[in-house]
Design an enzyme around this catalytic site. Structure first.
Site, PDB file in Angstrom:
ATOM      1  N   GLU A  68      16.970   0.700 -57.752  1.00 41.02           N
ATOM      2  CA  GLU A  68      18.379   0.425 -58.100  1.00 41.02           C
ATOM      3  C   GLU A  68      19.099  -0.230 -56.919  1.00 41.02           C
ATOM      4  OE1 GLU A  68      22.226   2.228 -57.174  1.00 41.02           O
ATOM      5  OE2 GLU A  68      21.148   3.844 -58.199  1.00 41.02           O
ATOM      6  N   GLU A 143      16.062  -0.122 -47.861  1.00 43.83           N
ATOM      7  CA  GLU A 143      16.773   0.690 -48.853  1.00 43.83           C
ATOM      8  C   GLU A 143      16.065   2.004 -49.147  1.00 43.83           C
ATOM      9  OE1 GLU A 143      19.811  -0.051 -49.945  1.00 43.83           O
ATOM     10  OE2 GLU A 143      19.716  -1.802 -48.622  1.00 43.83           O
TER      11      GLU A 143
END
Length: 974
Positions: A68, A143
């Protein structure tokens, strides 16, 4: 539109009016790619687009969550490092984010500007379908997680944004408990795993598994596209088909989620969470009893259980909550119904308890529900909970989220499981069925089926353990050291090179050519004129009234503002306690259970706040404190609403010691949870209290100082009970005085008389003695505190008041906030530092604060703050770049306000002395910001940072290791 006709590749399968939403609903299927599309057509100009995917995890590495984040880090068409950030900086979005759920991932955007809406849709579609994750493994490293090693002699560590985010999330026992419910109930399904990622397992994720997950699930055949609002539908269908879906062929994606077979007997799960060595373990355990409740596609049962959970656990009249509180099992009782999974769950929770209370907890829950089933639930209680839910459904106001996005989330609760997306949106027939509970045993039958006769349930115990954080930290350090020692020189060199390569990508600058590919509006697309909020000042029966003539659909929004300068300084924290107890104690006419039912039957709710403060426009230290009563009802219920407010303000009985203790214990418990989850606000508020009178006041009534105050009241309640009662009686009489009152009312002009005719009822209970006001001169001290918790991350804040240094506020500071927050701090604190978030604030009052959220660092972050002036001095931006920052700033100003929000904002401007000219001046300064303005703020920021006012909340070991930074360090929890 014609059923079965194909429009730009999309075949229309169904079309019908949805009267509850005042919309037309259409369901399409894209013939070539297999994508599903749901469209809600209406007159709302705040348009919403989203694309979602069914993403069931098969481990706890957090791959759905990391993905995401990662798909928004550059794509084929938009190859800059972070298109997401570029859009936040420079679009007119009213919503821009992405969300990971246990079984789906959603990518929603919203905008009121047609051109901007198309731009946002373009960037998001390219992001999810053509991300750069295949090209740059550094994206997953940044991330998700990576080994960090600067050189062979350095310590090997883990770093990554999601890694640190989840370290922070799972440090909170409240958050940990909620995340473990599904694990306890669905052990043989994807819900057993942590879709957000467990830090113990996140480092098991490889680049290969990462891209494999995207390849499998991020295909249009597994997608759910949503369009909402007033738009040219055919134009958008053509755009989606032509630019994206037409290049994909339909495939079979195995993403279906299997149901968990029902348990034959209750399961038990025990989970530990860390507390500081100095904290006590007593009264820190969570006990929860959890039930699997049918299917997400049973919309009637879902609606009924939302109401049932409210009825049982959320109001002062709630019988299950009352039974658990009276059994003295813990200090806080609550519940929740979660319908965001294939099998919804209902949970009953006792917080601040002990493990040895487990059996008694279960007995009280089941015995109470058995008694309710046998004897029946009081019909006025049922009526009140149904009414409050119906009011919410019909009002359709959702603070913070666009209405269209809420409908999208509700649609996914059935659509994801192959049912019609309208199932939860068309609520009238379900509500009618639930209302039969007023004359039948409807709710009692549900409780028997899904609670008493349901073996598919679990007991979840979340208990504290001293030294757990230290043990885990030591084990991790040993593991990493051992791993490092096992590596050859060439393997070590590879990690060093990967660290360097990641750092080079993070510090590299996107080319002007790539940045130009991100679509951008022009300044001509902005509305140069600030919105005028309607306000008519009136005098009614000796009371100042601010009327906001706005169409509200027959609802009256009423705000009562009482001046609280009538309270002496030493009694101020009691204002917050007063706000918390009103409506939860008996009055002269009703006990608190009856009162709660009456409020919910006749109104949309009455809320109280004792700690509202409004700083005078242009002043660093002058502020206006208020006790605010916020209430709403249908216009024809205004007489009853007025009677109820009058009764509560004028005749509450404060001498019920047992009840007062229950409320104080619950309040303290919820404050603790908030401090864990919002540590950045705690630290920022604390910093400002070192140099700002208003912030010091806020701290005393709503910050760490208040937490210490309420902790003292709870710990010494028996000795202080009479004092508490006397103070509440005294300050209520002082505050609720007609001479202190100003009223804000938001409703249509033609309905105003319904308000004015009932004002005498409202004020009839108020004291009208002459009032005496105090001027507060609060002691300000630069404490520079380190606030220790068992959290594994930090929240770091630093700031000062620039007006005290001789500088004035300018609207261009809001553009500075955008640049500092979304460029400098984002890159330095989040991207390079690995924190989950970072923020900059520049206020009209002169308060300047920089802060971080779930930050693995401390001293390094403070250094970043100190170097902001250097960045500003060398700041350069071409016309396009500066336009982007201006547009992003204006988009915050232009967030669509509901009628209630318009009324309340207009009230705020009035109280603070902010004129329409002031609002327009700020907007003009924002739109006309120049590079020289931004560079010119460098000295202001530099001198503010030089005052060295700082505060950090976070990990005990980290703060102790950096104790020289602080004036003092202390534990904030007992």
């Amino acid at each position: 539109m014609d059923i079965n006709k194909v429009y730009h590749g999309f075949k229309l399968l169904e079309e019908r009016p949805l009267k509850e939403l005042n919309s037309i609903g259409r369901i399409f299927e894209h013939e070539k790619s297999g994508a599903r599309l749901f469209h809600l057509e209406n007159q709302d100009d705040n348009k919403v687009f989203s694309i979602s995917f069914r993403t069931p995890p098969n481990d706890s590495t957090g791959v759905p969550h990391i993905l995401e984040h990662s798909v928004l880090c550059g794509s084929k068409k938009f190859p800059v490092k972070e298109p997401f950030v570029e859009l936040i900086k420079g679009s007119m979005n009213t919503f821009l984010n992405a969300m990971t759920y246990p079984d789906k991932t959603m990518y929603p955007v919203a905008s009121r500007n047609d051109k901007d809406f198309l731009n946002l849709m373009d960037v998001y579609l390219d992001a999810v379908l053509h991300p750069n994750i295949y090209k740059y493994p550094e994206i997953m490293m940044q991330e998700g997680w990576h080994y960090e090693l600067e050189d062979k002699n350095s310590e090997l560590t883990y770093k990554g944004v999601v890694y640190n985010e989840m370290k922070g999330a799972l440090s909170s026992p409240d958050s940990l408990m909620m995340r473990k419910v599904q694990e306890s109930l669905f052990p043989d399904t994807p819900y057993y795993f942590e879709s957000g990622g467990d830090p113990d397992f996140i480092p098991d994720l490889t680049q290969e598994k990462f891209v494999e997950f995207h390849k499998k699930y991020y295909h249009p055949s597994n997608s759910y596209i949503y369009l909402y609002g007033n738009m040219d539908l055919l134009k958008h269908l053509e755009f989606i088909d032509k630019n994206y879906l037409s290049e994909f062929d339909r495939i079979s994606v195995d993403s279906k989620i299997a149901e968990q077979p029902a348990f034959k007997e209750e399961k038990r799960l025990v989970v530990e969470y860390p507390i500081s060595p100095s904290e006590k373990e007593q009264d820190k355990t969570f006990l929860s009893l959890n039930f699997a409740v049918g299917s997400a596609t049973d919309a009637e049962t879902a609606l009924a259980f939302e109401i049932l959970e409210h009825l049982l656990l959320e109001t002062p009249a709630a019988p299950l909550k009352k039974a658990l509180v009276e059994a003295d099992l813990g200090k806080d009782v609550f519940g929740y119904y979660d319908d965001s999974a294939l099998q919804p769950t209902f949970s009953v929770v006792v917080k601040n308890s002990n493990e040895d209370k487990e059996e008694q907890f279960k007995k009280v829950v089941l015995d109470t529900i058995e008694k309710l089933v046998k004897d029946g639930i009081k019909k006025d209680l049922i009526e009140s909970s149904i009414n409050i839910k119906e009011f919410q459904l019909r009002e359709s106001e959702f603070d913070g989220y666009p209405k269209g996005l809420i409908y999208n989330i509700q649609a996914m609760n059935s659509w994801l499981y192959d049912a019609n997306p309208t199932l939860h949106l068309e609520y009238s027939d379900k509500l009618a069925a639930v209302k039969t509970a007023l004359t039948t045993n409807y709710f009692e039958a549900l409780l028997k089926k899904y609670v008493l006769d349901n073996n598919h349930r679990s007991v979840l115990i979340v208990k504290p353990k001293k030294g757990l954080a230290e043990k885990m930290a030591e084990e991790l350090k040993t593991k990493l050291n051992k791993y490092k020692d096992s590596l050859s020189d060439s393997e070590l060199q590879k990690i060093i090179e990967n660290t360097k390569k990641l750092r080079e990508r993070q510090t590299s600058v996107d080319s002007p050519e790539d940045l130009a590919k991100i679509p951008l509006l022009s300044l001509d697309d902005l509305n140069k004129k600030a919105e005028q909020l309607p306000l008519v000042e009136k005098a009614e029966k000796g009371v100042k009234v601010l009327h906001h003539p706005i169409f509200t659909g027959g609802i009256a929004y009423l705000n009562l503002y009482f001046d609280t300068t009538v309270i002496p300084k030493e009694k101020l924290p009691y204002l917050t306690i007063l706000a918390k107890v009103l409506g939860k104690l008996n009055t002269n006419s009703h006990n608190y259970e009856e009162l709660s039912n009456l409020i919910n039957i006749h109104t949309g709710g009455i809320r109280y706040s004792g700690s509202d403060t409004y700083s005078k426009a242009g002043s660093a230290d002058i502020f206006y404190p208020k006790f605010t009563v916020r209430a709403k009802s249908l216009v024809d219920k205004l007489p009853k609403l007025s009677e109820l407010i009058c009764e509560i303000l004028g005749s509450t009985v404060y001498n019920d010691k047992k009840r007062l203790k229950e409320i104080i214990q619950e309040f303290r418990s919820r404050l603790e949870a908030r401090m864990f989850d919002r540590g950045h606000l705690v630290a920022a508020k604390r910093v400002c209290s070192y140099f700002s009178q208003k912030a010091k006041y806020d701290e005393l009534l709503n910050g760490l100082s208040f937490y210490e105050f309420i902790l003292d009241l709870e710990n010494n309640f028996d000795a202080k009970a009479e004092e508490i009662i006397d103070n509440l009686e005294n300050i209520s009489e002082l505050v609720f005085n007609k001479n202190n009152l100003m009223v804000g009312i938001t409703l249509d002009d033609k309905e105003y008389a319904a308000f004015s005719d009932n004002l005498n009822i409202l004020t009839g209970c108020l004291n009208s003695d002459e009032v005496k006001s105090y001027e507060y001169d609060l002691e300000l001290n630069k404490l520079n505190e380190g606030l220790m918790t068992s959290a594994k991350v930090q929240y770091v804040a630093k700031g000062y008041n620039f007006k005290k240094l001789g500088y004035e506020y300018n609207g261009s500071m809001q553009v500075l906030k955008t640049i500092a927050g979304l460029d400098y701090l984002w890159n330095k604190v989040r991207v390079l530092g690995g924190a989950y978030g970072s923020f900059a604030r520049f206020e009209w009052s002169g308060n300047l604060v920089l802060s971080s959220y779930r930050d693995p660092n401390l001293a390094e972050t403070l250094k970043v703050y100190d170097e902001l002036p250097d960045y500003l001095r060398s700041f350069e931006a071409d016309e396009r770049e500066l336009t982007k920052y201006v547009i992003g700033t204006v988009s915050e100003l232009d967030y669509p306000l509901t009628p209630y929000m318009k009324g309340e904002t207009a009230d705020e401007y009035y109280i603070r002395g902010i004129s329409q000219e002031d609002v327009q001046k700020e907007r003009d300064q924002i739109i006309n910001t120049k590079v020289s303005d931004i560079k010119g703020f460098a000295d202001l920021v530099s001198k503010s940072m030089e005052q060295n006012c700082l505060c950090a909340l976070g990990n005990e070991d980290k703060l102790k290791a950096n104790k020289d930074i602080f004036g003092s360090i202390k534990n904030i929890f007992e």
